[in-house]
Design an enzyme around this catalytic site. Structure first.
Site, PDB file in Angstrom:
ATOM      1  N   GLY A 238       0.754  -1.242   0.000  1.00 29.29           N
ATOM      2  CA  GLY A 238       0.000   0.000   0.000  1.00 29.29           C
ATOM      3  C   GLY A 238       0.784   1.293   0.000  1.00 29.29           C
ATOM      4  O   GLY A 238       0.192   2.364  -0.131  1.00 29.29           O
ATOM      5  N   GLU A 287       4.224  -6.391   1.796  1.00 30.44           N
ATOM      6  CA  GLU A 287       3.778  -6.797   0.456  1.00 30.44           C
ATOM      7  C   GLU A 287       3.715  -5.600  -0.490  1.00 30.44           C
ATOM      8  O   GLU A 287       2.669  -5.301  -1.060  1.00 30.44           O
ATOM      9  CB  GLU A 287       2.393  -7.460   0.554  1.00 30.44           C
ATOM     10  CG  GLU A 287       2.336  -8.651   1.482  1.00 30.44           C
ATOM     11  CD  GLU A 287       0.902  -9.074   1.819  1.00 30.44           C
ATOM     12  OE1 GLU A 287      -0.057  -8.512   1.253  1.00 30.44           O
ATOM     13  OE2 GLU A 287       0.754  -9.968   2.666  1.00 30.44           O
ATOM     14  N   GLY A 289       3.914  -3.453  -3.793  1.00 27.91           N
ATOM     15  CA  GLY A 289       3.913  -3.662  -5.239  1.00 27.91           C
ATOM     16  C   GLY A 289       4.270  -2.357  -5.904  1.00 27.91           C
ATOM     17  O   GLY A 289       5.364  -2.153  -6.418  1.00 27.91           O
ATOM     18  N   ARG A 290       3.326  -1.404  -5.835  1.00 29.12           N
ATOM     19  CA  ARG A 290       3.491  -0.115  -6.503  1.00 29.12           C
ATOM     20  C   ARG A 290       4.794   0.584  -6.124  1.00 29.12           C
ATOM     21  O   ARG A 290       5.472   1.153  -6.968  1.00 29.12           O
ATOM     22  CB  ARG A 290       2.309   0.791  -6.127  1.00 29.12           C
ATOM     23  CG  ARG A 290       2.222   2.060  -6.937  1.00 29.12           C
ATOM     24  CD  ARG A 290       1.161   3.011  -6.343  1.00 29.12           C
ATOM     25  NE  ARG A 290      -0.078   2.387  -6.023  1.00 29.12           N
ATOM     26  CZ  ARG A 290      -1.169   2.390  -6.815  1.00 29.12           C
ATOM     27  NH1 ARG A 290      -1.150   3.006  -7.962  1.00 29.12           N
ATOM     28  NH2 ARG A 290      -2.275   1.789  -6.425  1.00 29.12           N
ATOM     29  N   CYS A 356     -12.499   3.458 -29.118  1.00 30.89           N
ATOM     30  CA  CYS A 356     -13.807   4.087 -29.317  1.00 30.89           C
ATOM     31  C   CYS A 356     -14.549   4.287 -28.009  1.00 30.89           C
ATOM     32  O   CYS A 356     -15.618   3.680 -27.795  1.00 30.89           O
ATOM     33  CB  CYS A 356     -14.628   3.225 -30.264  1.00 30.89           C
ATOM     34  SG  CYS A 356     -13.706   2.860 -31.746  1.00 30.89           S
ATOM     35  N   GLU A 357     -13.994   5.043 -27.103  1.00 27.89           N
ATOM     36  CA  GLU A 357     -14.658   5.364 -25.833  1.00 27.89           C
ATOM     37  C   GLU A 357     -14.156   6.722 -25.373  1.00 27.89           C
ATOM     38  O   GLU A 357     -12.955   6.995 -25.466  1.00 27.89           O
ATOM     39  CB  GLU A 357     -14.287   4.344 -24.745  1.00 27.89           C
ATOM     40  CG  GLU A 357     -14.652   2.941 -25.091  1.00 27.89           C
ATOM     41  CD  GLU A 357     -15.043   2.123 -23.877  1.00 27.89           C
ATOM     42  OE1 GLU A 357     -15.386   2.697 -22.828  1.00 27.89           O
ATOM     43  OE2 GLU A 357     -15.006   0.889 -24.003  1.00 27.89           O
ATOM     44  N   TYR A 385       0.678  -1.806 -12.162  1.00 31.37           N
ATOM     45  CA  TYR A 385      -0.714  -1.877 -12.610  1.00 31.37           C
ATOM     46  C   TYR A 385      -0.875  -1.241 -13.992  1.00 31.37           C
ATOM     47  O   TYR A 385      -1.878  -0.613 -14.288  1.00 31.37           O
ATOM     48  CB  TYR A 385      -1.654  -1.241 -11.566  1.00 31.37           C
ATOM     49  CG  TYR A 385      -1.423  -1.799 -10.179  1.00 31.37           C
ATOM     50  CD1 TYR A 385      -1.766  -3.124  -9.902  1.00 31.37           C
ATOM     51  CD2 TYR A 385      -0.809  -1.052  -9.177  1.00 31.37           C
ATOM     52  CE1 TYR A 385      -1.529  -3.663  -8.646  1.00 31.37           C
ATOM     53  CE2 TYR A 385      -0.562  -1.596  -7.916  1.00 31.37           C
ATOM     54  CZ  TYR A 385      -0.927  -2.898  -7.661  1.00 31.37           C
ATOM     55  OH  TYR A 385      -0.681  -3.431  -6.428  1.00 31.37           O
TER      56      TYR A 385
HETATM   57  N1  LLP Z   1      -1.195  -7.098  -0.684  1.00 32.82           N
HETATM   58  C1  LLP Z   1      -2.489  -7.283  -1.022  1.00 32.82           C
HETATM   59  C2  LLP Z   1      -3.262  -8.275  -0.269  1.00 32.82           C
HETATM   60  C3  LLP Z   1      -3.071  -6.517  -2.037  1.00 32.82           C
HETATM   61  O1  LLP Z   1      -4.357  -6.686  -2.332  1.00 32.82           O
HETATM   62  C4  LLP Z   1      -2.290  -5.562  -2.728  1.00 32.82           C
HETATM   63  C5  LLP Z   1      -2.862  -4.750  -3.819  1.00 32.82           C
HETATM   64  C6  LLP Z   1      -0.935  -5.424  -2.387  1.00 32.82           C
HETATM   65  C7  LLP Z   1      -0.428  -6.200  -1.351  1.00 32.82           C
HETATM   66  C8  LLP Z   1      -0.022  -4.462  -3.075  1.00 32.82           C
HETATM   67  O2  LLP Z   1      -0.436  -3.141  -2.894  1.00 32.82           O
HETATM   68  P1  LLP Z   1       0.530  -1.932  -3.356  1.00 32.82           P
HETATM   69  O3  LLP Z   1       1.778  -1.982  -2.501  1.00 32.82           O
HETATM   70  O4  LLP Z   1       0.856  -2.135  -4.777  1.00 32.82           O
HETATM   71  O5  LLP Z   1      -0.276  -0.718  -3.123  1.00 32.82           O
HETATM   72  N2  LLP Z   1      -4.830  -1.540  -9.748  1.00 32.82           N
HETATM   73  C9  LLP Z   1      -4.846  -0.539  -8.702  1.00 32.82           C
HETATM   74  C10 LLP Z   1      -4.198  -1.043  -7.430  1.00 32.82           C
HETATM   75  C11 LLP Z   1      -4.831  -2.312  -6.908  1.00 32.82           C
HETATM   76  C12 LLP Z   1      -4.172  -2.838  -5.668  1.00 32.82           C
HETATM   77  C13 LLP Z   1      -4.694  -4.177  -5.319  1.00 32.82           C
HETATM   78  N3  LLP Z   1      -4.073  -4.819  -4.186  1.00 32.82           N
HETATM   79  C14 LLP Z   1      -4.166   0.715  -9.225  1.00 32.82           C
HETATM   80  O6  LLP Z   1      -3.741   0.736 -10.385  1.00 32.82           O
HETATM   81  O7  LLP Z   1      -4.088   1.725  -8.530  1.00 32.82           O
END
Ligand code: LLP
Length: 433
Positions: A238, A287, A289-290, A356-357, A385
């Protein structure tokens, strides 16, 4: 942090001019910086050094096997949400016993697949799922390591589609129910309780909600530890990133952070949570990601047409919402810059794709240097993402992905061909006219 910058007026990724990447691989294309990914991982790991920790990169953010390979080499574990993601991690040389498996809808086949490969932990989101995991493990003669995902009912102050830690969201088990569900799990013969997990949302720009969630769960974690002898607590992902690097104008509050009072750094994040999590005496899982890959990627595009109507100017580019859906889906705000640095006065325009949107846009009413057909642009902060959410909508082939590392560039996924679009489709022979 990212390694994209203008050198002698030309936008570069590390030591490579993006014009060269476009000339070699064409546009549209995704380009990633290996150095940025490594540095983000290392910086977060350093900030969290006071804890016994495992950083489990959230594969959903960017699952290209070359990126996973890079993170395996950094010592990352992985947070996965499907058998497909575990398959990718294993292909990239990662280990199942360093993977946690999240998600509200794991099928029996996925559970079995992960258990047979020795998954570190299944993060369980409901009681029916707990029963299914127990049954699947029993049928395989295995014991399933599990943690409950506990929903702390915390407001993460982010876009509602990516907020997950409120009681109205579909995720996790409420804090009030958690102890009872752990007791039920302890009575199931084919389960082993290994930890407690939570995740409150994504693109969070303030350390406060993380500290609040950790604080709300600390008592439960200590209690579960005492009763069931757990090994870890996972605080999820997050951590938000900066989306407006250079030419910021008009980004809504949650996508903006350089001018925003709530700009989060790994050090702020660590300062808020280490004092709460350290005393638990457990391994702490993260965890992200981003944070690891978001600023490490761009979409390279070429302007096809500039269309002026009485209302607006539209720069129509060769990438579209099917390649990067974040603006359409989450009002995601991405910085857009030309590959050739410009000092011309900015003009307001919409940057749109050919789909087309009307939702097919990368920017609306954005002040940008004047653009002409053939000019190249980069849509920044598209490493997370981005490609993973792309589709073949409008029968547009998926983009190639290129990884830049220092002065070298590697094609890590080729552009789809037109033949790829129909591969796997069959026209029934019995079809009548
Ligand atoms: N752990 C769990 C259980 C999650 O559901 C997620 C993301 C993460 C870790 C990683 O979160 P991060 O560190 O990346 O914020 N597609 C959306 C974001 C969806 C996130 C879903 N879950 C976007 O483009 O903003």
């Amino acid at each position: 942090m990212h390694l994209f910058s203008y050198i002698d007026g030309s936008l570069c990724c590390e030591g490579v001019r993006l014009e060269e990447v476009a000339a070699r691989f064409g546009t549209p294309a995704y380009v990633y910086s290996a150095g940025t990914i490594r540095e983000n991982f290392r910086r977060l790991d350093r900030a969290l050094a006071p804890l016994d920790r495992m950083i489990c990169y959230a594969v959903k953010a960017n699952s290209n096997t070359a990126i996973l390979d890079l993170l395996v080499r950094e010592g990352a574990g992985f947070d996965i949400v499907s058998a497909g993601e575990l398959f990718r991690v294993l292909k990239a040389g990662g280990r199942a016993d360093r993977c946690t498996f999240a998600g509200v809808g794991k099928t029996a086949e996925e559970i079995a697949w992960a258990l047979k490969r020795g998954i570190y932990c299944l993060n369980v989101e409901s009681e029916p799922e707990l029963e299914r995991i127990n049954a699947v493990a029993g049928s395989l003669g295995l014991v399933a390591p599990i943690a409950l995902r506990v929903n702390p009912d915390v407001d993460a102050h982010t876009h509602e589609f990516i907020s997950t830690g409120k009681s109205k969201n579909k995720f996790g088990i409420g804090l009030d129910r958690a102890a009872a569900v752990y007791a039920a799990a302890a009575a199931m013969p084919h389960l082993r309780i290994r930890g407690v997990q939570t995740h409150i949302g994504s693109q969070i720009l303030d350390a406060g909600p993380f500290a609040e969630a950790a604080g709300k769960l600390a008592g439960l974690v200590a209690d579960i530890h005492a009763r069931h002898g757990i090994e870890f607590f996972s605080i999820g992902g997050g951590i938000g990133i900066v989306y407006d690097h250079a030419l910021a104008s008009g980004a809504p509050a949650w996508w903006q952070s350089s001018d925003h009072p709530h700009r989060i750094t790994p050090e702020d994040y660590a300062a808020a949570i280490v004092p709460v999590l350290g005393p638990l005496g457990l391994k702490i899982l993260f965890e992200p990601g981003r944070f690891i890959v978001g600023n490490a990627g761009v979409v390279l595009s070429t302007v096809q047409y500039v269309k002026t109507t009485p209302a607006k100017t539209f720069a129509i580019v060769d990438s579209a919402m099917n390649d990067l859906i974040r603006p359409a889906l989450y009002e995601g705000w991405h910085e857009i810059v030309p590959l050739e640095e410009s000092r011309a006065p900015l003009v307001p325009m919409d940057v749109v794709g050919p789909v087309c949107e009307s939702g097919d846009f990368f920017a609306q009413d954005r002040d940008l240097p004047p653009l002409a057909p053939g000019d190249r642009i980069a849509v920044l902060s598209s490493g997370a993402y981005g490609f993973v959410m792309s589709s073949n909508y409008n029968s547009r082939p998926l983009l190639p992905e290129i990884l830049v590392d220092g002065k070298s560039m590697h094609l890590i996924r080729r552009r789809q061909s037109l033949e790829d679009l129909v591969a796997g489709e069959t026209i029934p022979r019995t079809q009548t006219s």
